[in-house]
Design a protein around this motif. Structure first.
Motif, PDB file in Angstrom:
ATOM      1  N   TRP A   1       0.708  -1.377   0.132  1.00 48.75           N
ATOM      2  CA  TRP A   1       0.086  -0.284  -0.088  1.00 48.75           C
ATOM      3  C   TRP A   1       1.002   1.053  -0.155  1.00 48.75           C
ATOM      4  O   TRP A   1       0.260   2.190   0.066  1.00 48.75           O
ATOM      5  N   LEU A   2       1.902   1.264   0.663  1.00 45.28           N
ATOM      6  CA  LEU A   2       3.076   2.286   0.575  1.00 45.28           C
ATOM      7  C   LEU A   2       3.295   2.994  -0.699  1.00 45.28           C
ATOM      8  O   LEU A   2       2.937   4.258  -0.879  1.00 45.28           O
ATOM      9  N   PRO A   3       3.517   2.520  -1.609  1.00 43.08           N
ATOM     10  CA  PRO A   3       3.432   3.426  -2.998  1.00 43.08           C
ATOM     11  C   PRO A   3       2.274   3.754  -3.254  1.00 43.08           C
ATOM     12  O   PRO A   3       2.429   6.030  -4.217  1.00 43.08           O
ATOM     13  N   MET A   4       1.239   3.671  -3.356  1.00 43.50           N
ATOM     14  CA  MET A   4      -0.006   4.109  -3.800  1.00 43.50           C
ATOM     15  C   MET A   4      -0.382   5.294  -2.358  1.00 43.50           C
ATOM     16  O   MET A   4      -0.478   6.263  -3.365  1.00 43.50           O
ATOM     17  N   PHE A   5       0.140   5.399  -1.198  1.00 43.93           N
ATOM     18  CA  PHE A   5      -0.203   6.239  -0.348  1.00 43.93           C
ATOM     19  C   PHE A   5       0.822   7.559  -0.772  1.00 43.93           C
ATOM     20  O   PHE A   5       0.607   8.456  -0.679  1.00 43.93           O
ATOM     21  N   THR A   6       1.962   6.933  -1.100  1.00 45.50           N
ATOM     22  CA  THR A   6       2.837   8.271  -1.440  1.00 45.50           C
ATOM     23  C   THR A   6       2.619   8.732  -2.869  1.00 45.50           C
ATOM     24  O   THR A   6       2.958   9.465  -2.828  1.00 45.50           O
ATOM     25  N   SER A   7       2.014   8.243  -3.759  1.00 46.32           N
ATOM     26  CA  SER A   7       2.166   8.992  -5.074  1.00 46.32           C
ATOM     27  C   SER A   7       0.902   9.554  -4.577  1.00 46.32           C
ATOM     28  O   SER A   7       0.415  10.548  -5.700  1.00 46.32           O
ATOM     29  N   VAL A   8      -0.461   9.188  -3.969  1.00 41.97           N
ATOM     30  CA  VAL A   8      -1.905   9.644  -3.736  1.00 41.97           C
ATOM     31  C   VAL A   8      -1.148  10.746  -2.914  1.00 41.97           C
ATOM     32  O   VAL A   8      -1.484  12.643  -3.790  1.00 41.97           O
ATOM     33  N   GLU A   9      -0.592  11.080  -2.213  1.00 36.70           N
ATOM     34  CA  GLU A   9       0.266  12.071  -1.343  1.00 36.70           C
ATOM     35  C   GLU A   9       0.850  12.985  -2.189  1.00 36.70           C
ATOM     36  O   GLU A   9       0.838  14.261  -2.506  1.00 36.70           O
ATOM     37  N   ASN A  10       1.792  12.238  -3.205  1.00 36.84           N
ATOM     38  CA  ASN A  10       2.278  13.541  -4.035  1.00 36.84           C
ATOM     39  C   ASN A  10       2.406  13.587  -5.147  1.00 36.84           C
ATOM     40  O   ASN A  10       2.825  15.008  -5.657  1.00 36.84           O
ATOM     41  N   SER A  11       1.897  13.271  -5.976  1.00 37.57           N
ATOM     42  CA  SER A  11       0.904  13.608  -7.328  1.00 37.57           C
ATOM     43  C   SER A  11      -0.104  12.852  -7.344  1.00 37.57           C
ATOM     44  O   SER A  11      -0.926  13.686  -8.449  1.00 37.57           O
ATOM     45  N   GLY A  12      -0.637  13.030  -6.364  1.00 38.54           N
ATOM     46  CA  GLY A  12      -2.434  13.348  -6.753  1.00 38.54           C
ATOM     47  C   GLY A  12      -3.268  11.588  -7.311  1.00 38.54           C
ATOM     48  O   GLY A  12      -4.346  12.129  -7.807  1.00 38.54           O
ATOM     49  N   SER A  13      -2.625  10.931  -7.759  1.00 36.60           N
ATOM     50  CA  SER A  13      -2.790   9.568  -8.206  1.00 36.60           C
ATOM     51  C   SER A  13      -3.015   8.399  -7.459  1.00 36.60           C
ATOM     52  O   SER A  13      -1.674   8.343  -6.756  1.00 36.60           O
ATOM     53  N   VAL A  14      -3.586   7.427  -7.783  1.00 40.44           N
ATOM     54  CA  VAL A  14      -3.128   6.082  -6.820  1.00 40.44           C
ATOM     55  C   VAL A  14      -2.076   5.732  -7.388  1.00 40.44           C
ATOM     56  O   VAL A  14      -1.307   4.519  -6.579  1.00 40.44           O
ATOM     57  N   TRP A  15      -1.829   5.526  -8.898  1.00 39.45           N
ATOM     58  CA  TRP A  15      -0.302   5.423  -9.339  1.00 39.45           C
ATOM     59  C   TRP A  15       0.932   6.110  -8.980  1.00 39.45           C
ATOM     60  O   TRP A  15       0.215   7.453  -9.780  1.00 39.45           O
ATOM     61  N   GLN A  16       2.221   5.686  -9.386  1.00 40.66           N
ATOM     62  CA  GLN A  16       2.875   6.169  -9.313  1.00 40.66           C
ATOM     63  C   GLN A  16       3.353   6.412 -11.068  1.00 40.66           C
ATOM     64  O   GLN A  16       4.392   6.560 -11.458  1.00 40.66           O
ATOM     65  N   VAL A  17       3.135   7.995 -11.711  1.00 39.90           N
ATOM     66  CA  VAL A  17       2.641   7.986 -12.650  1.00 39.90           C
ATOM     67  C   VAL A  17       2.854  10.018 -12.845  1.00 39.90           C
ATOM     68  O   VAL A  17       2.732  10.279 -11.988  1.00 39.90           O
ATOM     69  N   PRO A  18       3.500  10.300 -14.638  1.00 38.64           N
ATOM     70  CA  PRO A  18       3.597  11.746 -14.299  1.00 38.64           C
ATOM     71  C   PRO A  18       2.021  12.130 -14.379  1.00 38.64           C
ATOM     72  O   PRO A  18       1.087  11.356 -14.726  1.00 38.64           O
ATOM     73  N   ASN A  19       2.112  13.422 -13.801  1.00 39.42           N
ATOM     74  CA  ASN A  19       0.936  14.315 -12.903  1.00 39.42           C
ATOM     75  C   ASN A  19       0.320  14.932 -14.157  1.00 39.42           C
ATOM     76  O   ASN A  19       0.277  15.804 -14.701  1.00 39.42           O
ATOM     77  N   THR A  20      -0.051  13.993 -15.417  1.00 39.20           N
ATOM     78  CA  THR A  20      -0.324  14.551 -16.688  1.00 39.20           C
ATOM     79  C   THR A  20      -1.876  13.635 -16.803  1.00 39.20           C
ATOM     80  O   THR A  20      -2.148  12.786 -17.367  1.00 39.20           O
ATOM     81  N   ARG A  21      -2.677  14.199 -16.199  1.00 40.29           N
ATOM     82  CA  ARG A  21      -3.813  13.767 -16.331  1.00 40.29           C
ATOM     83  C   ARG A  21      -5.553  14.440 -17.579  1.00 40.29           C
ATOM     84  O   ARG A  21      -5.703  13.492 -17.910  1.00 40.29           O
ATOM     85  N   GLU A  22      -4.317  14.689 -18.356  1.00 36.96           N
ATOM     86  CA  GLU A  22      -5.057  15.024 -19.579  1.00 36.96           C
ATOM     87  C   GLU A  22      -4.394  14.240 -21.306  1.00 36.96           C
ATOM     88  O   GLU A  22      -4.891  14.568 -22.468  1.00 36.96           O
ATOM     89  N   ASP A  23      -3.607  13.485 -20.712  1.00 31.27           N
ATOM     90  CA  ASP A  23      -3.096  12.543 -21.652  1.00 31.27           C
ATOM     91  C   ASP A  23      -3.730  11.635 -22.608  1.00 31.27           C
ATOM     92  O   ASP A  23      -3.632  11.803 -23.604  1.00 31.27           O
ATOM     93  N   TRP A  24      -5.113  11.086 -22.174  1.00 29.62           N
ATOM     94  CA  TRP A  24      -5.985  10.377 -22.437  1.00 29.62           C
ATOM     95  C   TRP A  24      -6.735  10.785 -23.451  1.00 29.62           C
ATOM     96  O   TRP A  24      -6.901  10.229 -24.809  1.00 29.62           O
ATOM     97  N   ILE A  25      -6.518  12.438 -23.141  1.00 34.54           N
ATOM     98  CA  ILE A  25      -7.208  13.199 -24.920  1.00 34.54           C
ATOM     99  C   ILE A  25      -6.694  12.618 -25.961  1.00 34.54           C
ATOM    100  O   ILE A  25      -7.179  13.165 -27.016  1.00 34.54           O
ATOM    101  N   THR A  26      -5.292  13.174 -25.797  1.00 34.57           N
ATOM    102  CA  THR A  26      -4.735  13.127 -27.611  1.00 34.57           C
ATOM    103  C   THR A  26      -4.638  12.355 -27.726  1.00 34.57           C
ATOM    104  O   THR A  26      -3.403  11.332 -28.402  1.00 34.57           O
ATOM    105  N   SER A  27      -4.481  10.786 -26.364  1.00 39.99           N
ATOM    106  CA  SER A  27      -4.117   9.459 -27.248  1.00 39.99           C
ATOM    107  C   SER A  27      -4.354   8.671 -27.265  1.00 39.99           C
ATOM    108  O   SER A  27      -5.681   8.758 -27.441  1.00 39.99           O
TER     109      SER A  27
END
Lengths: 258, 448
Positions: free
Chosen positions: B422-448
């Motif tokens: 659970w630690l990576p999930m907690f850390t990435s929610v805390e740091n990047s606002g997402s449940v997965w450690q991904v770059p914070n580009t929540r709009e990428d799906w629009i163009t992918s």
């Protein structure tokens, strides 16, 4: 695809009818992204003025809170409430039952009161107001079973709307033995999505997929990105991916309105 | 005053006194839990109590056990009416004091009790069969080994005793009435014993009948007293606690997990949303979540005492049905066992349980080196999917999910432990606002 962010609306001095809360899965998970796009296509087709929050959106905090990490939950949730209240947002639609539940039921205690609907409910409203019509019978006569997500079903009592949407497709809806209030979890909730199962005889998604396969349905319809993953993985584990597909309801609807 | 009268008065006072003391102890054990702010909506609460507790609404999700349970439940309610007369007779030395007063209505009520007693007897036998021979899976899971199974069987056997007593008492009475002894007032024909009585006891001599009638009468009341004193140590307490349990069950959405204002205010103050003085966090590191019964809400402990171990929760639990250790029923049983243990230790007044030797032993100054985690393993609480199937299934609105989440909160917030995945999930929610450690580009799906 026509998508605008809330920041763009604000810059234009306008406000959208509704905010589409995409969620982490809908934003980043390849499978759930397809649902996001399907729903956006539906919104575009119905000519709905909607906005996404884009990078201003954060995880609602559902898995952190259910894992027991209230600090992380509060940090992300308060941030979201600030953002939503900052834009004076009232109406939210989301394709994720976990986001739906947290936004609807948990944010009020943090100072966030919104009118939150799930995308299946929203699509149903579009049909009822005549903004959308089902055309053609792409799925006519197909045998489809519906998997109730825990957070739309038991937790929020939404059982009939998703079924009504499916039936509008002229399909043959077959129920699993454990459905509606007795629906079996896919195994992802309560932050299980982010860890391995505890030791046991079987994974929960396998148990659920066996039941779904037992109905003889060609399509398993779901309404939650995490259920989609769990059911999809289960069907692959059973080597039935060529015979049975898992779809979000919006992915079926979008094919029947074009 | 006759010897029998004196015996009755002494035994009654003793039995009621002892039972009263035991029930009071349970009330005080429940009060060891935390105060909880309950939504005030008496209308909704009474509606739930009438439909779910009195009306057995949720039982009927499984109609076979529901029907047989209903037989025993209704028989119990009506047989309790009969106790009124037993007490009048016992204290005053009369015999069937209400019969002349009520006339035909008396015949009707006793007949109804007799018919219900037959139905209850059938139900009891079926329940014994389901539990011991058919071995319905939810009734024979591992947490039922030993005492819980014996407990269930003792109750069912006591019920058989009670029904036999009713028929012995009424059956011999009917035959004695036929012998024209003026002591045995005419009651009219009871539905069952008017034919069963003469069939079983007809032809016995009068003195034997008199003794048998008394045996039946005493067996009836003694079984009731035994039952009353057995309840506080038994899972069968649900016959009383189901009512307050349903009444006090939460009314807010199942989707809302109890907010933690202390943490909310701390975070708000960290974010500069409220002045620091408003955040009421103590200097010393506080404990969050539940480690022991004192940290649970009192309603959680009442839930535990109200549980009758039917196992509907465990039967529908996705973790349990796929072989994981978690059983919602066991969680409730463990909370009750722990609460009972703590209460017994507190009552012992033994100095060894004092945290601070100079202060009096009470719930704020207590330690026995154990906690709920000695009963409930981490593996169990980690297996929960929060699917609410257990909450939905409980016929008397027990919420096993609530304490599971409170235990998780203790593990994560106070112990800083928990599943490492659970630690990576907690850390990435805390740091990047997402449940997965991904770059914070929540709009990428629009163009992918």
């Amino acid at each position: 695809m026509n998508v605008k962010t809330m920041a763009q609306y604000a810059a234009e001095g306008k406000s959208p009818e509704v905010v589409f809360w995409v969620g982490c899965a809908g934003s980043f998970d390849a499978r759930a992204q397809k649902v996001t796009k399907a729903f956006v296509n539906i919104l575009n087709k119905a000519e709905i003025e909607f906005a996404i929050l884009g990078n201003e959106e954060s995880c609602t905090g559902d898995p952190a809170r259910r894992a027991g990490n209230e600090f992380v939950f509060q940090m992300t949730a308060i941030q979201n409430v600030e953002t939503l209240n900052g834009y004076n947002i009232k109406n939210i639609v989301t394709a994720c039952p976990h986001c739906f539940n947290t936004l609807k039921n948990e944010y009020p205690a943090l100072g966030g009161d919104y009118n939150v609907v799930h995308h299946t409910q929203y699509i149903n409203q579009l049909f009822e107001s005549g903004k959308l019509q089902v055309e053609g019978g792409a799925f006519k006569g197909k045998k489809i079973t519906y998997h109730d997500s825990c957070y739309m079903g038991r937790v929020n009592g939404v059982y009939t709307v998703p079924r009504k949407l499916l039936q509008s497709l002229d399909i043959e809806l077959v129920e699993m033995k454990r459905c509606k209030t007795k629906g079996l979890c896919c195994g992802a909730g309560g932050a299980q999505m982010f860890k391995e199962d505890e030791p046991g005889d079987k994974r929960i998604n396998i148990e659920r997929v066996e039941e779904a396969l037992g109905t003889g349905a060609e399509i398993v319809a779901a309404n939650c990105p995490f259920c989609l993953t769990m059911l999809g993985d289960g069907i692959t584990a059973k080597d039935k991916q060529d015979a049975v597909s898992v779809y979000d309801i919006s992915e079926l609807i979008v094919q029947a309105i074009n | 005053m006759g010897l029998e009268q004196i015996a009755f008065i002494v035994i009654s006072l003793l039995a009621l006194g002892l039972a009263g003391r035991a029930f009071l102890k349970i009330k005080n054990t429940i009060a060891l839990g935390k105060e909880v702010a309950l939504e005030k909506n008496p209308a909704e609460r009474w509606k739930n109590t009438i439909l779910v507790a009195l009306g057995q609404k949720k039982m009927f999700k499984r109609w076979i056990p529901a029907i047989f349970h209903l037989f025993i439940y209704v028989a119990f309610l009506f047989t309790s009416l009969e106790l009124i007369e037993i007490f009048i007779d016992g204290f005053t030395g009369q015999h069937r004091a209400l019969a002349p007063m009520l006339g035909g209505f008396y015949t009707f009520i006793i007949s109804l009790i007799e018919i219900l007693s037959v139905l209850a007897l059938i139900a009891t036998v079926i329940f014994l069969w389901r539990r011991n021979l058919l071995k319905v899976p939810r009734l024979v899971k591992s947490e039922m080994d030993g005492w819980p199974t014996l407990d269930a069987n003792i109750i069912l056997i006591l019920e058989i005793f009670l029904v036999c007593a009713v028929f012995l008492m009424n059956g011999t009475d009917i035959v004695l009435q036929g012998l024209d002894d003026p002591h045995y007032v005419k009651t009219g024909n009871f539905a069952i014993t008017s034919w069963l009585g003469p069939m079983l006891f007809g032809g016995l001599d009068q003195s034997t009948l008199v003794v048998l009638e008394r045996v039946g009468w005493w067996m009836h009341i003694l079984t009731v007293f035994a039952f009353l004193n057995y309840l506080p140590i038994s899972k069968h307490l649900h016959i009383f606690l189901a009512f307050p349990n349903v009444y006090f069950s939460r009314l807010s959405s199942r989707g809302e997990i109890e907010n933690m204002p202390a943490i909310m205010n701390e975070v708000k103050s960290m974010m500069g949303l409220i002045p620091e003085t408003e955040a009421s966090m103590d200097e010393e590191l506080p404990e969050f979540g539940a480690k022991d019964i004192f940290d649970l809400n009192w309603t959680n402990i009442m839930n535990a005492y109200a549980c009758t171990e039917c196992g509907r929760c465990t039967d529908v639990c996705p973790a349990n049905s796929t072989g994981k250790k978690l059983s919602p029923r066991k969680i409730m049983m463990d909370i009750r066992d722990r609460a009972t243990e703590v209460k017994a230790n507190l009552e012992s007044n033994d100095d060894q349980y004092k945290l601070d030797a100079d202060k009096a032993l009470d719930s704020t100054n207590y330690t026995d080196g154990k906690s709920l985690f000695d009963y409930i393993s981490k593996e169990e609480i980690h297996a929960c999917t929060t699917c609410n199937a257990c909450v939905e299934a409980c016929p008397i609105m027990i919420n096993p999910l609530d304490p599971i989440l409170a235990l998780r909160r203790y593990e994560i917030l106070t112990e800083s432990a928990g599943p490492s995945e659970w630690l990576p999930m907690f850390t990435s929610v805390e740091n990047s606002g997402s449940v997965w450690q991904v770059p914070n580009t929540r709009e990428d799906w629009i163009t992918s």
